[in-house]
Design an enzyme around this catalytic site. Structure first.
Site, PDB file in Angstrom:
ATOM      1  N   HIS A   1       6.881  -3.732   1.349  1.00  0.00           N
ATOM      2  CA  HIS A   1       8.218  -4.297   1.252  1.00  0.00           C
ATOM      3  C   HIS A   1       8.614  -5.033   2.540  1.00  0.00           C
ATOM      4  O   HIS A   1       9.173  -6.134   2.498  1.00  0.00           O
ATOM      5  CB  HIS A   1       9.187  -3.146   0.965  1.00  0.00           C
ATOM      6  CG  HIS A   1      10.615  -3.542   0.753  1.00  0.00           C
ATOM      7  ND1 HIS A   1      11.020  -4.327  -0.299  1.00  0.00           N
ATOM      8  CD2 HIS A   1      11.740  -3.257   1.467  1.00  0.00           C
ATOM      9  CE1 HIS A   1      12.340  -4.496  -0.227  1.00  0.00           C
ATOM     10  NE2 HIS A   1      12.792  -3.868   0.831  1.00  0.00           N
TER      11      HIS A   1
ATOM     12  N   ASP B   1       4.825  -4.466  -2.595  1.00  0.00           N
ATOM     13  CA  ASP B   1       6.157  -3.887  -2.420  1.00  0.00           C
ATOM     14  C   ASP B   1       6.271  -2.598  -3.243  1.00  0.00           C
ATOM     15  O   ASP B   1       6.005  -2.606  -4.443  1.00  0.00           O
ATOM     16  CB  ASP B   1       7.204  -4.913  -2.877  1.00  0.00           C
ATOM     17  CG  ASP B   1       8.606  -4.618  -2.359  1.00  0.00           C
ATOM     18  OD1 ASP B   1       8.985  -3.441  -2.319  1.00  0.00           O
ATOM     19  OD2 ASP B   1       9.301  -5.574  -2.000  1.00  0.00           O
TER      20      ASP B   1
ATOM     21  N   SER C   1      15.652  -8.053   0.566  1.00  0.00           N
ATOM     22  CA  SER C   1      15.889  -6.707   0.047  1.00  0.00           C
ATOM     23  C   SER C   1      17.354  -6.568  -0.404  1.00  0.00           C
ATOM     24  O   SER C   1      17.786  -7.333  -1.277  1.00  0.00           O
ATOM     25  CB  SER C   1      15.497  -5.683   1.111  1.00  0.00           C
ATOM     26  OG  SER C   1      15.454  -4.394   0.566  1.00  0.00           O
TER      27      SER C   1
END
Lengths: 384, 384
Positions: free
Chosen positions: B364, B331, B171
């Site tokens: 995610h 995601d 991320s």
């Protein structure tokens, strides 16, 4: 009723855009309404508009339900040069939903968002509670989406409608359509849902996220802001989330990654990017025509979607046979996979489902602004 | 350094979970730091942890960068029975990122979120400004993601690292990794980005949505809340949005559409659904270990991702040849199509890209909690 001569004259004088007569926003007095949860709301009023003529059998009606932030203005203008209804491309004389054939009705939702608009007269938390002489605020009873439908049913009864050739709508309008289809399947011939599907726990949580900025704004004062300063900052932030989620990266790309004019977000913490500024301005403008408490009540009604049925599939099972389902491929509110799943459920239940994907840069909003491209499909569905 | 005997003993006594020695969180004094935008931050400190041993050439180092709300604890425990680092499944002796072979470094980001955690000593808006003797608050200079990398570079220099066998992260950690790859390509052998891709205007706008609840909370006081009551409500709402967007409908479905225990949202406006209650509790807990101003500065650093390059493609062009890209299929933060587009850009530029999709119910977050399943792939990448 408009005459053919009048239509030709308008066409000749003003071109196609002005071909429709002005629309009048009307008010229906629904009387006292007992909510599905057992509360009584006295003297409920609901704003609506109509086009076309109801036939003697009362069975050529089409009901159009609006999206979360919308109202009854699905087609037409209220004043010359004023804004046009969101589905004007498919509703009108000679259009897909042909007002020369159908009697088309659109109403405001109960607890409608557009309270500061003087044409929005529908009862909600901003209305005066006859019991106290003051606005309800958060003392207004919780209403469910089924309550929206029950108030609309009173309106249709009042207008003499016996059957609906079609009920349809976009987004929350699709959800209302599904509530209609489950509640009154025997009076409905066709169901058209655009950019709307079942609501899942994920979406229940997002609706809470939409609400949070309002509750955080000190000007909200637990809903008792009427007559004082409304919580415009919180309301604008709520509307900003809705606006962003209703659009798509492809749209966002048109605004670029750069700063807003005169701003330097690399230097100052308060500096704004161009897309932030666009959203600031758009949501501040929307906040002026919206009511914060009404947004909270609308969100709850959405969370309570089909809450009277053991499951959403059970609700769909009760519905009429003929469906037209139009999802948007890049929808970030109602995810495409959920809309595909709804179609699969309907087909498994033996319904006759036509479906086509809306395509465009605006994500969820493709179903509000991009319906002109699907006019022929809607017309064919109504001719089935 | 742990001995083989010690490892076997620990394994025999405590099982695999306790096989790693405790990790020590350390502090690096980076001296005065001049930001890329030209401000000076005196006496910058940054928290970090290490494992393994740097070889004489200083070229067996691996740098791990953390996600938005994370910190240096990528692996291991600080105390017996304490929480384990988020990528512990792939970092340790004999694991994919083998600390018997590699010298692994992980540092807190500048302006780290976890200020109330006593092990978070990294400089940020909650630090005391030596010029005034008071916390900076929003007077802390804006920092970009490139600034994170420059502070880490000082740390690596201080540790004697000459080359990185790999830089990687999830991320925001993937974004830092891309900044590293563009800034210091000549010292990096391999680049591993997990659940992270380019940042687009859509995401710049979402970062602003994450921030808004903090700015709306009256307890925020323009950032001057240190020593008083912090804006925990606004901070919790901000963390709630991040939590929800970092997960997925499949996860949400496990909480159902029903009310929270003892609540009746169909009757009372304050009533909560089960998923709302879960998010309320989770975000309130997270707010206790987080700092509101730091969240705002982190968001801005993300918005300023790769802001020194004419385009993100130009930044990627500068990067080393070998990439491992691991996106998560569902995601909702870094959309899968954007991650596919990044892979396509890298391939078009002639980079050697391995890629595989992370699959799981957490959207995610699959890239934070689901890396164990891809350990062999990471090990193979490091052996290339």
């Amino acid at each position: 009723m408009r005459t053919v001569l009048g239509a030709l004259l308008a066409l000749a004088l003003c071109g196609p855009a002005a071909a429709q007569a002005l629309v009048e926003k009307q008010v229906f007095a629904a009387g006292d309404y007992r909510t599905r949860a057992g509360a009584t709301i006295p003297n409920v009023r609901v704003g609506y508009q109509i086009a076309g003529k109801l036939n003697a059998a009362g069975d050529n009606a089409v009901l159009i339900n609006h999206f979360f932030s919308g109202n009854a203005q699905a087609w037409g203008r209220y004043v010359e040069g004023g804004p046009v209804g969101y589905w004007d491309a498919i509703i009108g004389p000679g259009r897909a939903i042909d007002t020369d054939k159908f009697f088309v009705v659109a109403s405001d939702s109960l607890v409608n968002l557009n309270v500061p608009d003087s044409r929005t007269t529908t009862t909600g938390p901003a209305s005066v509670d006859p019991g106290t002489g003051k606005p309800y605020g958060m003392r207004f009873p919780v209403v469910s989406m089924r309550d929206f439908i029950e108030v609309q049913k009173k309106l249709l009864d009042g207008l003499g409608v016996k059957r609906l050739a079609m009920v349809g709508g976009a987004s929350m309008g699709a959800m209302q359509t599904m509530e209609w289809a489950a509640a009154y399947p025997a009076m409905i011939d066709r169901v058209m849902t655009v950019i709307g599907a079942e609501i899942d726990p994920w979406m229940i949580a997002w609706l809470d996220v939409w609400e949070a900025p309002i509750r955080l704004d000190p000007a909200w004062r637990n809903g008792d802001y009427y007559g004082g300063e409304p919580p415009v900052r919180g309301l604008a932030e709520a509307l900003k989330i809705i606006t962003l989620q209703s659009r798509d990266p492809e749209w966002a790309a048109t605004l670029g990654r750069g700063p807003a004019s005169g701003e330097d977000p690399a230097q100052t913490a308060a500096g704004r990017f161009a897309i932030e500024k666009w959203l600031d301005d758009a949501s501040a403008a929307r906040a002026k025509t919206s009511d914060a408490n009404s947004l909270l009540y609308l969100a709850r009604a959405n969370q309570l979607f089909l809450n009277e049925y053991p499951s959403q599939a059970a609700a769909l099972e009760r519905s009429p046979q003929r469906w037209l389902v139009l999802p948007s491929l890049n929808d970030r509110v109602f995810l495409i996979e959920n809309m595909r799943a709804m179609v699969a459920t309907l087909e498994k239940q033996g319904k006759r489902v036509s479906t086509a994907d809306l395509v465009g840069p605006l994500g969820h909003l493709n179903g509000v602004v991009g319906m002109g491209a699907h006019a022929a499909r809607v017309a064919a569905f109504l001719a089935e």
